[in-house]
Design a protein around this motif. Structure first.
Motif, PDB file in Angstrom:
ATOM      1  N   LEU A 255      26.553  -3.461  45.232  1.00 17.72           N
ATOM      2  CA  LEU A 255      25.316  -4.413  45.111  1.00 17.72           C
ATOM      3  C   LEU A 255      24.508  -4.234  46.600  1.00 17.72           C
ATOM      4  N   LEU A 256      25.493  -4.271  47.841  1.00 18.44           N
ATOM      5  CA  LEU A 256      24.974  -4.074  48.937  1.00 18.44           C
ATOM      6  C   LEU A 256      23.994  -2.771  49.128  1.00 18.44           C
ATOM      7  N   VAL A 257      24.651  -1.572  48.570  1.00 10.79           N
ATOM      8  CA  VAL A 257      23.970  -0.578  48.678  1.00 10.79           C
ATOM      9  C   VAL A 257      22.580  -0.515  47.875  1.00 10.79           C
ATOM     10  N   VAL A 258      22.808  -1.151  46.683  1.00 11.48           N
ATOM     11  CA  VAL A 258      21.429  -1.609  45.628  1.00 11.48           C
ATOM     12  C   VAL A 258      20.261  -2.177  46.504  1.00 11.48           C
ATOM     13  N   ASP A 259      21.018  -3.263  47.184  1.00 12.67           N
ATOM     14  CA  ASP A 259      19.849  -4.142  48.174  1.00 12.67           C
ATOM     15  C   ASP A 259      19.077  -3.467  49.104  1.00 12.67           C
ATOM     16  N   CYS A 260      19.981  -2.520  49.722  1.00 12.10           N
ATOM     17  CA  CYS A 260      19.287  -1.721  50.763  1.00 12.10           C
ATOM     18  C   CYS A 260      18.438  -0.834  50.088  1.00 12.10           C
ATOM     19  N   VAL A 261      18.625  -0.125  49.102  1.00 23.05           N
ATOM     20  CA  VAL A 261      17.902   0.806  48.328  1.00 23.05           C
ATOM     21  C   VAL A 261      16.366  -0.006  47.978  1.00 23.05           C
ATOM     22  N   PHE A 262      16.812  -1.303  47.274  1.00 22.59           N
ATOM     23  CA  PHE A 262      15.476  -1.886  46.971  1.00 22.59           C
ATOM     24  C   PHE A 262      14.506  -2.222  48.060  1.00 22.59           C
ATOM     25  N   VAL A 263      15.218  -2.855  49.182  1.00 23.66           N
ATOM     26  CA  VAL A 263      14.469  -3.270  50.383  1.00 23.66           C
ATOM     27  C   VAL A 263      13.480  -2.128  50.881  1.00 23.66           C
ATOM     28  N   GLY A 264      14.137  -0.838  50.950  1.00 22.53           N
ATOM     29  CA  GLY A 264      13.645   0.288  51.554  1.00 22.53           C
ATOM     30  C   GLY A 264      12.489   0.751  50.408  1.00 22.53           C
ATOM     31  N   VAL A 265      12.605   0.614  49.173  1.00 27.27           N
ATOM     32  CA  VAL A 265      11.458   0.957  48.364  1.00 27.27           C
ATOM     33  C   VAL A 265      10.236  -0.135  48.612  1.00 27.27           C
TER      34      VAL A 265
END
Length: 296
Positions: A255-265
């Motif tokens: 979920l941490l990885v996903v959150d980082c991807v989401f914020v970047g997008v």
């Protein structure tokens, strides 16, 4: 890898050994298991002593060190010695059936905190940026996962959907395959698997790649099938045990990885993302208000 390119960073070595464990040969797995169980003792052992303790040959120990990214056993020992300087990170802290709840709280919190720290240490801005770039330009994004990883796939999809990107999550292999073969060049397919060996994730990710989509893997095991298959690999960390299955530490790191991807997008698509978030919030708020009036 460390900055010099010689082996793994000391603060992520044990987590990485744990991640690649399933993909090692039985002999190499025996050596790796000793590293996980008592890394400080391994760091103090000569190759002859470790050979006797593990019941494997010295050649196997050298091969294991190289599989972990080191030129040889001396470099592995040095990295383990550096990790041993952080003793709190080397205590397994496994939950026991008779642990009091006060200790359960501490051990669970510690496991999840370590999973987050280990994931951060392995998540480079370069790798993350490539994934963000691919998603920003995608017509459609698929996310595949099963079990706890399926919940993470759902999280990927709903986050991207909230900012106006066409995104779908699939936990059923048949539906995943149906969607994967319809992807095309420029689309993105994300496979999520702690072990990296989940057939229900590997197969649709394979079909998505054959269809021309950009493929991304989120996994604990950088030497797994899914990692070898994907164009971009984001490593998560988190050990699963009898009392800490995939729904805990491993899922937190994913979920941490996903959150980082989401914020970047969201950063890259700031204006459209803000507009989409405002629209979706407004729609949910209006629905909630109407439902309350009806039930009131």
């Amino acid at each position: 890898m460390d900055d010099s390119g010689n082996g793994l960073r000391a603060d992520t070595l044990v987590a990485t050994v744990r991640g690649v464990l399933p993909s090692l040969t039985p002999a190499a797995r025996t050596v790796a298991q000793l590293i996980l169980e008592d890394p400080a003792t391994v760091a103090r052992s000569t190759i002859t002593e470790l050979s006797a303790a593990s019941g494997t040959s010295e050649a196997t120990i050298v091969r294991t060190a190289r599989l972990l990214g080191f030129p040889g056993y001396p470099q592995l020992r040095l990295a383990l010695a550096a990790a041993a300087a952080q003793p709190d990170r080397l205590v397994p802290g496994d939950l026991a059936p008779d642990d009091p709840l006060s200790e359960v709280i501490q051990k669970v919190a510690r496991a999840e905190s370590e999973a987050i720290n280990d994931t951060v240490a392995q998540l480079t801005s370069e790798r993350l940026g490539l994934v963000v770039e691919a998603i920003v330009g995608a017509r459609r994004v698929d996310a595949y996962g099963v079990g706890a990883s399926g919940l993470v796939a759902e999280d990927v999809a709903q986050k991207l959907l909230r900012i106006g990107l066409s995104s779908h999550a699939f936990q059923d292999a048949h539906l995943a395959l149906t969607s994967a073969v319809l992807l095309r060049d420029g689309d993105v397919a994300i496979g999520i698997s702690t072990s990296g060996e989940t057939p229900d994730v590997i197969e649709p990710l394979t079909r998505a790649r054959e269809a021309g989509a950009t493929t991304v893997a989120i996994t604990n095991n950088p030497r797994s099938t899914i990692a070898e298959l994907a164009e971009h690999v984001l490593i998560s960390a988190g050990r699963e045990t009898e009392f800490r299955p995939g729904a805990l530490a491993s899922r937190i790191s994913q979920l941490l990885v996903v959150d980082c991807v989401f914020v970047g997008v969201a950063q890259r698509t700031f204006d459209s993302s803000q507009e989409a978030l405002a629209s979706t919030r407004r729609a949910v708020k209006e629905f909630t208000a109407t439902s309350r009036r009806r039930t009131g």
